[in-house]
Design a protein around this motif. Structure first.
Motif, PDB file in Angstrom:
ATOM      1  N   THR A 155       4.432 -12.421  -9.735  1.00 34.41           N
ATOM      2  CA  THR A 155       3.390 -11.530 -10.244  1.00 34.41           C
ATOM      3  C   THR A 155       2.431 -11.181  -9.113  1.00 34.41           C
ATOM      4  OG1 THR A 155       2.049 -13.426 -10.904  1.00 34.41           O
ATOM      5  CG2 THR A 155       3.507 -12.488 -12.586  1.00 34.41           C
ATOM      6  N   GLY A 156       1.533 -10.249  -9.390  1.00 36.67           N
ATOM      7  CA  GLY A 156       0.519  -9.885  -8.412  1.00 36.67           C
ATOM      8  C   GLY A 156       1.032  -8.849  -7.436  1.00 36.67           C
ATOM      9  N   PRO A 157       0.225  -8.545  -6.414  1.00 39.65           N
ATOM     10  CA  PRO A 157       0.606  -7.516  -5.443  1.00 39.65           C
ATOM     11  C   PRO A 157       1.499  -8.065  -4.339  1.00 39.65           C
ATOM     12  CG  PRO A 157      -1.570  -8.331  -4.947  1.00 39.65           C
ATOM     13  CD  PRO A 157      -1.130  -9.035  -6.217  1.00 39.65           C
ATOM     14  N   ILE A 158       2.128  -7.151  -3.598  1.00 36.76           N
ATOM     15  CA  ILE A 158       2.832  -7.518  -2.372  1.00 36.76           C
ATOM     16  C   ILE A 158       1.755  -7.721  -1.311  1.00 36.76           C
ATOM     17  CG2 ILE A 158       4.429  -6.746  -0.583  1.00 36.76           C
ATOM     18  CD1 ILE A 158       5.828  -5.061  -2.745  1.00 36.76           C
ATOM     19  N   PRO A 159       1.667  -8.891  -0.704  1.00 39.25           N
ATOM     20  CA  PRO A 159       0.589  -9.134   0.263  1.00 39.25           C
ATOM     21  C   PRO A 159       0.642  -8.169   1.447  1.00 39.25           C
ATOM     22  CG  PRO A 159       1.709 -11.182  -0.309  1.00 39.25           C
ATOM     23  CD  PRO A 159       2.514 -10.067  -0.887  1.00 39.25           C
ATOM     24  N   ARG A 160      -0.477  -7.607   1.787  1.00 38.29           N
ATOM     25  CA  ARG A 160      -0.583  -6.696   2.936  1.00 38.29           C
ATOM     26  C   ARG A 160      -0.211  -7.401   4.238  1.00 38.29           C
ATOM     27  NH1 ARG A 160       0.038  -2.670   0.347  1.00 38.29           N
ATOM     28  NH2 ARG A 160      -1.540  -1.908  -1.062  1.00 38.29           N
ATOM     29  N   GLU A 161      -0.356  -8.713   4.268  1.00 36.95           N
ATOM     30  CA  GLU A 161      -0.033  -9.477   5.474  1.00 36.95           C
ATOM     31  C   GLU A 161       1.430  -9.324   5.874  1.00 36.95           C
ATOM     32  OE1 GLU A 161      -3.639 -11.362   3.642  1.00 36.95           O
ATOM     33  OE2 GLU A 161      -1.777 -10.514   2.895  1.00 36.95           O
ATOM     34  N   CYS A 179       2.603  -6.058  -9.243  1.00 36.70           N
ATOM     35  CA  CYS A 179       1.744  -4.914  -9.556  1.00 36.70           C
ATOM     36  C   CYS A 179       1.051  -4.464  -8.284  1.00 36.70           C
ATOM     37  CB  CYS A 179       0.725  -5.288 -10.626  1.00 36.70           C
ATOM     38  SG  CYS A 179      -0.443  -6.557 -10.091  1.00 36.70           S
ATOM     39  N   GLY A 180       0.356  -3.356  -8.359  1.00 38.00           N
ATOM     40  CA  GLY A 180      -0.364  -2.845  -7.201  1.00 38.00           C
ATOM     41  C   GLY A 180       0.494  -1.890  -6.402  1.00 38.00           C
ATOM     42  N   THR A 181      -0.024  -1.499  -5.262  1.00 38.53           N
ATOM     43  CA  THR A 181       0.690  -0.541  -4.428  1.00 38.53           C
ATOM     44  C   THR A 181       1.610  -1.257  -3.442  1.00 38.53           C
ATOM     45  OG1 THR A 181      -1.123  -0.510  -2.845  1.00 38.53           O
ATOM     46  CG2 THR A 181      -1.166   1.159  -4.586  1.00 38.53           C
ATOM     47  N   ILE A 182       2.616  -0.511  -2.986  1.00 34.41           N
ATOM     48  CA  ILE A 182       3.556  -1.048  -2.006  1.00 34.41           C
ATOM     49  C   ILE A 182       3.026  -0.685  -0.623  1.00 34.41           C
ATOM     50  CG2 ILE A 182       5.922  -0.913  -1.131  1.00 34.41           C
ATOM     51  CD1 ILE A 182       6.765  -0.172  -4.007  1.00 34.41           C
ATOM     52  N   THR A 184       2.806   0.657   3.017  1.00 33.68           N
ATOM     53  CA  THR A 184       3.582   1.737   3.639  1.00 33.68           C
ATOM     54  C   THR A 184       3.479   1.716   5.153  1.00 33.68           C
ATOM     55  OG1 THR A 184       1.697   3.214   3.385  1.00 33.68           O
ATOM     56  CG2 THR A 184       3.370   3.278   1.655  1.00 33.68           C
ATOM     57  N   SER A 185       2.863   0.689   5.713  1.00 35.74           N
ATOM     58  CA  SER A 185       2.731   0.596   7.163  1.00 35.74           C
ATOM     59  C   SER A 185       3.656  -0.486   7.701  1.00 35.74           C
ATOM     60  CB  SER A 185       1.277   0.294   7.536  1.00 35.74           C
ATOM     61  OG  SER A 185       0.900  -0.954   6.992  1.00 35.74           O
ATOM     62  N   GLY A 186       3.754  -0.515   9.029  1.00 36.67           N
ATOM     63  CA  GLY A 186       4.583  -1.525   9.677  1.00 36.67           C
ATOM     64  C   GLY A 186       6.026  -1.405   9.225  1.00 36.67           C
ATOM     65  N   PRO A 187       6.667  -2.518   8.926  1.00 34.37           N
ATOM     66  CA  PRO A 187       8.084  -2.469   8.561  1.00 34.37           C
ATOM     67  C   PRO A 187       8.327  -1.766   7.232  1.00 34.37           C
ATOM     68  CG  PRO A 187       7.209  -4.665   8.175  1.00 34.37           C
ATOM     69  CD  PRO A 187       6.132  -3.886   8.900  1.00 34.37           C
ATOM     70  N   PHE A 188       7.315  -1.655   6.400  1.00 37.70           N
ATOM     71  CA  PHE A 188       7.499  -1.043   5.089  1.00 37.70           C
ATOM     72  C   PHE A 188       7.715   0.466   5.178  1.00 37.70           C
ATOM     73  CE2 PHE A 188       5.703  -5.091   3.975  1.00 37.70           C
ATOM     74  CZ  PHE A 188       6.328  -5.406   2.788  1.00 37.70           C
ATOM     75  N   GLU A 189       7.320   1.105   6.297  1.00 32.94           N
ATOM     76  CA  GLU A 189       7.519   2.549   6.365  1.00 32.94           C
ATOM     77  C   GLU A 189       8.978   2.915   6.547  1.00 32.94           C
ATOM     78  OE1 GLU A 189       5.387   4.513   9.608  1.00 32.94           O
ATOM     79  OE2 GLU A 189       5.306   2.628  10.702  1.00 32.94           O
ATOM     80  N   HIS A 190       9.840   1.969   6.927  1.00 36.90           N
ATOM     81  CA  HIS A 190      11.263   2.236   7.122  1.00 36.90           C
ATOM     82  C   HIS A 190      12.130   1.610   6.036  1.00 36.90           C
ATOM     83  CE1 HIS A 190      10.182   3.948  10.923  1.00 36.90           C
ATOM     84  NE2 HIS A 190       9.589   2.813  11.280  1.00 36.90           N
ATOM     85  N   ILE A 191      11.517   0.951   5.077  1.00 42.63           N
ATOM     86  CA  ILE A 191      12.282   0.269   4.029  1.00 42.63           C
ATOM     87  C   ILE A 191      12.359   1.198   2.813  1.00 42.63           C
ATOM     88  CG2 ILE A 191      12.287  -1.693   2.430  1.00 42.63           C
ATOM     89  CD1 ILE A 191      11.049  -3.338   4.715  1.00 42.63           C
TER      90      ILE A 191
END
Length: 194
Positions: A155-161, A179-182, A184-191
């Motif tokens: 549960t909870g958000p995906i940690p920004r860390e 919950c929360g936003t995904i 979109t920076s770092g490795p997440f921009e290519h996933i």
């Protein structure tokens, strides 16, 4: 003069407590063993009386007898993870997928600076994803790294860390209650966000 009774009682107590002769990695893994139910006796070789855990089944060690891999995926285990896993400072692979492990992900897993792969998918793990996993900066040196946490009860958000792990290639947190936003920076921009 005779030794005080408390000294004698203390020495007897030490002989009754299983320990891998001062091997902190063996002690950490034995703590994990005690927290798990093992109906198929997968962990029967995990004997705390051995000098180190490198002779145990499902454990891989490097040339210095340091634990680098725990392979217990699809082993019909239940129970919970333990904070002591964070003491396995050379651990590269923690494979515990397709079991019935419950409880939370210990924040101490963020101490595993050599971790390349963390596969906890298809369990019943609950709670939040610890932000401490974002401390795994040594993953910059690897060609690929994986975090598979899908099919749990997180549960909870995906940690920004986690966005700070530039070598992160696969992040699968599907089939949870996040919950929360995904990020979109770092490795997440290519996933892929599917």
């Amino acid at each position: 003069m005779a030794a005080p009774i408390w000294l004698w009682a203390f020495s007897v107590a030490l002989t009754l407590v299983p320990s891998v002769f001062g091997n902190s990695e063996g002690d950490a893994l034995y703590t994990l063993r005690k927290s798990l139910t093992d109906p198929d006796n997968i962990l029967q070789s995990w004997d705390p009386n051995l000098v180190n855990p490198c002779t145990w089944f499902h454990i891989t060690c490097n040339q210095n007898n340091r634990v680098t891999r725990v392979d217990l995926g699809n082993s019909n285990l239940s129970g919970h993870l333990v904070a002591e896993l964070g003491k396995l400072e050379h651990l590269q692979y923690l494979e515990l997928y397709k079991n019935n492990i419950q409880g939370t992900i210990p924040t101490e897993l963020g101490n595993l600076k050599s971790l390349i792969s963390l596969d906890l998918y298809n369990n019943n793990i609950s709670g939040t994803i610890p932000p401490s996993l974002g401390k795994l900066k040594s993953l910059f040196l690897t060609l690929s790294s994986y975090r598979r946490l899908n099919d749990n009860k997180l549960t909870g958000p995906i940690p920004r860390e986690l966005a700070g792990i530039s070598s992160l290639k696969v992040v699968d947190v599907s089939n949870n209650d996040l919950c929360g936003t995904i990020p979109t920076s770092g490795p997440f921009e290519h996933i892929p966000l599917n």
